[in-house]
Design a protein around this motif. Sequence first.
Motif, short mmCIF file in Angstrom:
data_model
loop_
_atom_site.label_atom_id
_atom_site.label_comp_id
_atom_site.label_asym_id
_atom_site.label_seq_id
_atom_site.Cartn_x
_atom_site.Cartn_y
_atom_site.Cartn_z
N ARG A 195 0.82 -1.33 -0.11
CA ARG A 195 0.01 -0.08 0.10
C ARG A 195 0.89 1.22 -0.07
O ARG A 195 0.35 2.37 0.00
N GLY A 196 2.18 1.35 0.27
CA GLY A 196 2.91 1.93 0.37
C GLY A 196 2.79 3.33 1.47
O GLY A 196 2.82 4.22 1.25
N VAL A 197 2.37 2.80 2.62
CA VAL A 197 2.23 3.52 3.66
C VAL A 197 2.89 2.71 5.02
O VAL A 197 3.23 1.74 5.01
N CYS A 198 3.02 3.53 6.10
CA CYS A 198 3.64 3.17 7.58
C CYS A 198 2.43 2.82 8.22
O CYS A 198 1.58 3.97 8.49
N ALA A 199 2.43 1.98 8.83
CA ALA A 199 1.40 1.40 9.73
C ALA A 199 1.94 0.70 11.12
O ALA A 199 2.90 0.45 11.02
N PRO A 200 0.85 0.58 12.02
CA PRO A 200 1.29 0.00 13.38
C PRO A 200 1.93 -1.56 12.94
O PRO A 200 1.45 -2.16 11.76
N ALA A 201 3.05 -2.02 13.55
CA ALA A 201 3.57 -3.05 13.69
C ALA A 201 2.71 -4.32 13.38
O ALA A 201 3.02 -5.31 13.03
N ASN A 202 1.47 -4.35 14.19
CA ASN A 202 0.91 -5.60 14.05
C ASN A 202 0.20 -5.63 12.71
O ASN A 202 -0.53 -6.55 12.55
N THR A 203 0.33 -4.76 11.75
CA THR A 203 -0.47 -4.94 10.57
C THR A 203 0.72 -4.98 9.57
O THR A 203 0.47 -5.79 8.44
N CYS A 204 1.68 -4.40 9.68
CA CYS A 204 2.93 -4.28 8.47
C CYS A 204 4.40 -4.44 9.35
O CYS A 204 4.34 -4.21 10.38
N THR A 205 5.03 -5.04 8.60
CA THR A 205 6.56 -5.23 8.91
C THR A 205 7.40 -4.79 7.87
O THR A 205 7.37 -5.14 6.73
#
Length: 156
Positions: free
Chosen positions: A57-67
């Motif tokens: 998605r090209g976004v920064c998100a909380p670590a529980n959703t993205c790594t």
Amino acid sequence: EKPDMVLAKAVVLLLAPTLCSAAIPAFNVSSHTICSKALDVCACSNLAPGCGWCSSRGVCAPANTCTTTCRECPSTFKTCRSSCRRNCIDTCAALTSVCSCAELDGCGWCSHGGVCRPYPECSTTCEECDATCATYKYCKSNCYRRWRIRSPEPLK
């Protein structure tokens, strides 16, 4: 509670003493609000371990959703690459063959050590592509071509 929320709370609890002792204001680094302020993988990696880069998605998100994986760290911007590599998850290291390493963009085979590492540490050369792999054609289309290919020595 959902398992992801329990994990996020555990990360915050583990980080709380570090954040307070470093005189950094205590805030939830896993919050969507904080993570969404990072607009690229470099800025996002600075918010690790609470935030991760979602390359799809090209976004920064909380670590529980993205790594943030090491293969997402840029290979050209040296300052960002070194800070990103300190906080990333090395998915390339789990791969144990040229075949599997060639499948992941951003990974390269280190023939001298027989391991898979993020590019530019290692790059899969065309000579290393294994013809017995199911991904042989993909490997050949994405491999690093050497400037000079050694020709076989003539038989005497």
